[in-house]
Structures are given as C-alpha cells and as structure tokens.
Design a protein around this motif. Structure first.
Motif, PDB file in Angstrom:
ATOM      1  N   ILE A  66     -64.395  98.487 -76.123  1.00 58.07           N
ATOM      2  CA  ILE A  66     -65.088  97.331 -75.549  1.00 58.07           C
ATOM      3  C   ILE A  66     -65.540  97.661 -74.137  1.00 58.07           C
ATOM      4  O   ILE A  66     -64.795  98.254 -73.350  1.00 58.07           O
ATOM      5  N   SER A  67     -66.762  97.282 -73.812  1.00 54.68           N
ATOM      6  CA  SER A  67     -67.262  97.447 -72.451  1.00 54.68           C
ATOM      7  C   SER A  67     -68.296  96.359 -72.185  1.00 54.68           C
ATOM      8  O   SER A  67     -68.491  95.457 -73.011  1.00 54.68           O
ATOM      9  N   SER A  68     -68.951  96.449 -71.025  1.00 59.02           N
ATOM     10  CA  SER A  68     -69.927  95.412 -70.687  1.00 59.02           C
ATOM     11  C   SER A  68     -70.861  95.886 -69.595  1.00 59.02           C
ATOM     12  O   SER A  68     -70.619  96.907 -68.942  1.00 59.02           O
ATOM     13  N   ALA A  69     -71.906  95.101 -69.376  1.00 57.96           N
ATOM     14  CA  ALA A  69     -72.870  95.395 -68.321  1.00 57.96           C
ATOM     15  C   ALA A  69     -72.425  94.852 -66.975  1.00 57.96           C
ATOM     16  O   ALA A  69     -72.932  95.274 -65.938  1.00 57.96           O
ATOM     17  N   GLY A  70     -71.495  93.915 -66.972  1.00 57.84           N
ATOM     18  CA  GLY A  70     -71.157  93.200 -65.745  1.00 57.84           C
ATOM     19  C   GLY A  70     -70.730  94.094 -64.609  1.00 57.84           C
ATOM     20  O   GLY A  70     -71.252  93.996 -63.488  1.00 57.84           O
ATOM     21  N   LYS A  71     -69.767  94.978 -64.857  1.00 54.92           N
ATOM     22  CA  LYS A  71     -69.279  95.868 -63.809  1.00 54.92           C
ATOM     23  C   LYS A  71     -70.211  97.062 -63.622  1.00 54.92           C
ATOM     24  O   LYS A  71     -70.472  97.498 -62.497  1.00 54.92           O
ATOM     25  N   THR A  72     -70.735  97.589 -64.717  1.00 56.70           N
ATOM     26  CA  THR A  72     -71.577  98.783 -64.645  1.00 56.70           C
ATOM     27  C   THR A  72     -72.835  98.540 -63.829  1.00 56.70           C
ATOM     28  O   THR A  72     -73.258  99.404 -63.044  1.00 56.70           O
ATOM     29  N   PHE A  73     -73.436  97.365 -63.974  1.00 52.73           N
ATOM     30  CA  PHE A  73     -74.712  97.076 -63.317  1.00 52.73           C
ATOM     31  C   PHE A  73     -74.610  95.922 -62.315  1.00 52.73           C
ATOM     32  O   PHE A  73     -75.629  95.292 -61.992  1.00 52.73           O
ATOM     33  N   SER A  74     -73.420  95.640 -61.827  1.00 51.68           N
ATOM     34  CA  SER A  74     -73.233  94.582 -60.811  1.00 51.68           C
ATOM     35  C   SER A  74     -73.903  93.278 -61.237  1.00 51.68           C
ATOM     36  O   SER A  74     -74.604  92.630 -60.453  1.00 51.68           O
ATOM     37  N   SER A  75     -73.649  92.889 -62.476  1.00 52.21           N
ATOM     38  CA  SER A  75     -74.256  91.660 -63.017  1.00 52.21           C
ATOM     39  C   SER A  75     -73.183  90.856 -63.749  1.00 52.21           C
ATOM     40  O   SER A  75     -73.342  90.521 -64.930  1.00 52.21           O
ATOM     41  N   THR A  76     -72.109  90.542 -63.042  1.00 51.30           N
ATOM     42  CA  THR A  76     -70.966  89.913 -63.695  1.00 51.30           C
ATOM     43  C   THR A  76     -71.296  88.539 -64.278  1.00 51.30           C
ATOM     44  O   THR A  76     -70.651  88.104 -65.225  1.00 51.30           O
ATOM     45  N   GLY A  77     -72.306  87.861 -63.718  1.00 54.06           N
ATOM     46  CA  GLY A  77     -72.661  86.541 -64.223  1.00 54.06           C
ATOM     47  C   GLY A  77     -73.477  86.551 -65.500  1.00 54.06           C
ATOM     48  O   GLY A  77     -73.678  85.497 -66.105  1.00 54.06           O
ATOM     49  N   TRP A  78     -73.921  87.715 -65.915  1.00 52.79           N
ATOM     50  CA  TRP A  78     -74.749  87.777 -67.119  1.00 52.79           C
ATOM     51  C   TRP A  78     -73.924  87.680 -68.396  1.00 52.79           C
ATOM     52  O   TRP A  78     -74.427  87.231 -69.422  1.00 52.79           O
ATOM     53  N   LYS A  79     -72.697  88.162 -68.353  1.00 53.44           N
ATOM     54  CA  LYS A  79     -71.799  88.110 -69.513  1.00 53.44           C
ATOM     55  C   LYS A  79     -72.449  88.745 -70.754  1.00 53.44           C
ATOM     56  O   LYS A  79     -72.598  88.114 -71.804  1.00 53.44           O
ATOM     57  N   VAL A  80     -72.813  89.993 -70.617  1.00 52.73           N
ATOM     58  CA  VAL A  80     -73.318  90.773 -71.756  1.00 52.73           C
ATOM     59  C   VAL A  80     -72.322  91.904 -71.989  1.00 52.73           C
ATOM     60  O   VAL A  80     -72.200  92.824 -71.180  1.00 52.73           O
TER      61      VAL A  80
END
Length: 395
Positions: free
Chosen positions: A232-246
């Motif tokens: 499991i991973s996500s875009a939030g931490k990788t791309f500094s977009s924690t509010g996107w929840k992808v």
C-alpha cells in the motif's frame, strides 16, 4: 459524543484524534506546528497543472471503482521500476481514498472476527481503529531503542504468531520512529509469513522519503513474498498532496480483489481529476521527488542540530517526516504533559508519542516532531524548544 451513540468496540476512538487536538491548539495559540505531518508547500507544478487540466476537460464524474486506467498503469510501471515487482494493472492494483482506506478495506476484508493481526508498536493511530472495526485482536511487537536504532526482538516476533494469526501489518518507513526496516529484518518477517501462511499488509507511504543513503525495500520484492503481500502506498507523502487522498494497493488478484470488494461499499471511487494528475506525476515528476527527499533530509538535520545544541536528546530517523525527542531533556518523564505545556510555554506544538504506543510505559517519555516544514519555522521552533529545555533543567 456519548457511549450511547457508538458501538462498544469503537468507544475509545470517539472524539478528535491527538493530531486534530494538537493542531487546533497550535491554531488557537499561534504556536509553530510540528505536530500533524503535513508539509508547508504544494507538490510539483506539473501535478497541480494536470489536476486543473483534468477538471477543465470534464473529468469530474465517478471514476471506475478500481481507479482510472492511466493511474493504475502508472502505478504498475513505478512498482516495476523501483521495486522490481510486476503487477497487472487490470487485476492486481486498486486505487483507494488514500492509504488509510486501503488499510481499512484490507483488514475488514481479510479478517474474521476474533482473528489476530501482528503490528509493530508504536503504530499509527488509524491502525488500531481499523482493527477494532474489523473486530480483530492486535498483537503488538515492541520497537525499542537499542542505543543505535529502534529494533524488535526476533523471539518476540516469533512468539506473537498464534493459531488465529491472519495478517502481519508492517509500516516501513515507520511512523513515528523514522525506522526503515532493513533486509535482515524483512527476511525474518518473510520467513515467518511463509512458515505460518500469513498475509502481509505493508504501509509504504514514505517509500521515497528515506535519508542517510538508506534504501527502502518492499517486502513484496523478497523471494516467495509477492503472492502473500498487499503493498500500500499513496500520492500524499510522495508529492506533498496529503489533502488529495489518492492511495493504492498492489498485490496478487486474490488480495486486491478483497480490497476492491470492501472499498466499493465505502467510497466506491473518489477524486477523478486528482487521479489523472497523480498518473502524470508518477510518470514525469520523480526527479522532483528526489529533490523533496534531499530537502527533507536537510530540514531534519537543521531541526536536530538546533535541538541538540540546546541539550535535547533526539533519536535517529532514517525516513518519514518525523524525528523523536526525549521529554527527559526537559526534566519530565511525561511526554503528553510536556506537549500540552510546550504549546503555551514554548510556542511549539508536538505530538506525544505515547498516543501511538500500545505499551504506554515504553512511549511515555517520547515526543514526535514533524520536520516537513519551512526552514525558518524549524529554526524558530528549535530555538524555542532549546530555550525551554535549558530553563527547565536545574542549575
């Protein structure tokens, strides 16, 4: 919220989380917020432009429940390039509302009431709530500081496996300790999973944010593990977009199918234009991620140097947004009481690590600080903490 309006298994989770509580205190007092782990700046311009473009192009209705094909393809390419593990984007990847939904759906779908799940202690707070929702028992294995790093006792991990153990839940890089599990530790975990036919669910949201030339290894890449690991991973931490929840989960179809089954009745599908933008970022913005990683390493070093100059003990962090400091440097054994005092007396908000510990005695003296912040704010916070620590120590 009163007990009458919430199921008994969730009563301890009623009310705001410690993260929400400390952030609210920071906002009320104007304190430097090193509590909740969200960055001060936005992600790469290409990511933001791609989202705006997707909205303008009318990508504003439901996505497929399993996620946009472009995003699933980009995730598959990224996992193959970075971890050497190949996944079929049509059957072995599902896009979720952040990593949190993926973890919740996995635990709810994989476990029956009364099953047991092994976790490493401390653990991110949503894990315990998700386990309670799934009506399963958590079996913690303590991560203790051994003088050089946070480590677990291999025998304690072996003893944690019982006849009802179904899943091992692993977070690496690890929040809140900043530990990155090494190859020998992962090999031991893999052997136990194979020996006892366990499923491993791995939370790898900080996979690119590792420091000191440490390398993140995915458990799924170890021999014999691909077919029993849900990564499991996500875009939030990788791309500094924690509010996107992808977020997303990758694994064999039998495990991903479980997540798909549950999540279609939770959120079905979310964030269509954001999914399209993340597909672009995973393809084109990885150099930006490396710059982010290097920047975070510098910011960690800046904060740690300022704290140590003030005589404050910190613990090694090789990944994530976080570093832990010792409340005893302030003359206190109680990190929770210290955090409440620091907001008003030092103008700094932090998280008492004990809130994330199953073994409360082990985490009582630890405080988690987030360094994913502006350098000026980090310098200011370090000075305030150092000054408070000096004033608290006897002459």
């Amino acid at each position: 919220m009163t007990d009458a309006f919430i199921a008994a298994r969730l009563r301890e989770y009623a009310g705001p989380t410690i993260f929400s509580e400390m952030t609210a205190l920071a906002q009320e007092t104007g304190a430097a917020n090193l509590g909740q782990g969200f960055p001060d700046s936005d992600g790469p311009p290409e990511l933001l432009d791609a989202a705006r473009d997707a909205i303008a192009r009318g990508m504003n209705q439901y996505p497929p429940a399993i996620g946009l094909p472009a995003l699933r393809g980009a995730i598959a390419a990224r996992r193959a390039d970075d971890h050497g593990v190949s996944y079929d984007p049509d059957h072995e990847i599902v896009v979720t509302a952040g990593a949190t939904e993926a973890i919740a759906a996995a635990l709810i779908g994989l476990c029956d009431p009364g099953d047991e799940v092994i976790v490493f202690d401390p653990l991110y707070d949503s894990y315990s709530a998700c386990l309670a929702m799934a009506q399963v028992r958590r079996v913690p294995v303590l991560l203790e500081y051994d003088g050089t790093r946070f480590a677990f006792d291999p025998d304690a991990l072996r003893r944690a496996v019982g006849p009802r153990t179904k899943v091992l839940l692993l977070n690496t890089p690890h929040n809140p300790t900043g530990k990155v599990f090494d190859e020998a530790e992962l090999e031991l975990i893999a052997r136990l999973c194979v020996e006892h036919d366990l499923i491993a669910v791995t939370d790898e949201v900080y996979e690119y944010l590792v420091y000191d030339r440490v390398r993140h290894l995915s458990l799924a890449a170890l021999p014999g593990m691909r077919e029993r690991v849900l990564s499991i991973s996500s875009a939030g931490k990788t791309f500094s977009s924690t509010g996107w929840k992808v977020g997303w989960a990758c694994g064999p179809a039998r495990l991903v199918g479980t997540v798909r089954t549950v999540k279609q009745y939770l959120t079905f599908g979310t964030g269509t234009p954001l999914q399209a933008a993340v597909a672009v970022a995973l393809t084109d913005c990885m150099p930006w991620v490396e710059e982010l990683r290097a920047s975070l390493e510098r910011r960690r070093d800046l904060l740690v140097a300022g704290l140590r100059a003030g005589g404050i003990t910190t613990y090694p962090s090789h990944g994530t947004y976080f570093v832990q400091m010792d409340a005893r440097s302030f003359g206190s054994e109680d990190g929770q009481a210290l955090c409440r005092a620091l907001v008003t007396e030092a103008g700094v908000a932090a998280i008492p690590s004990v809130a994330l510990y199953d073994d409360k005695a082990a985490g009582r003296h630890l405080v988690r600080l987030a360094f994913c912040k502006d350098e000026d704010l980090l310098s200011r916070a370090a000075r305030r903490l150092a000054g408070h620590a000096r004033a608290a120590r006897p002459l």
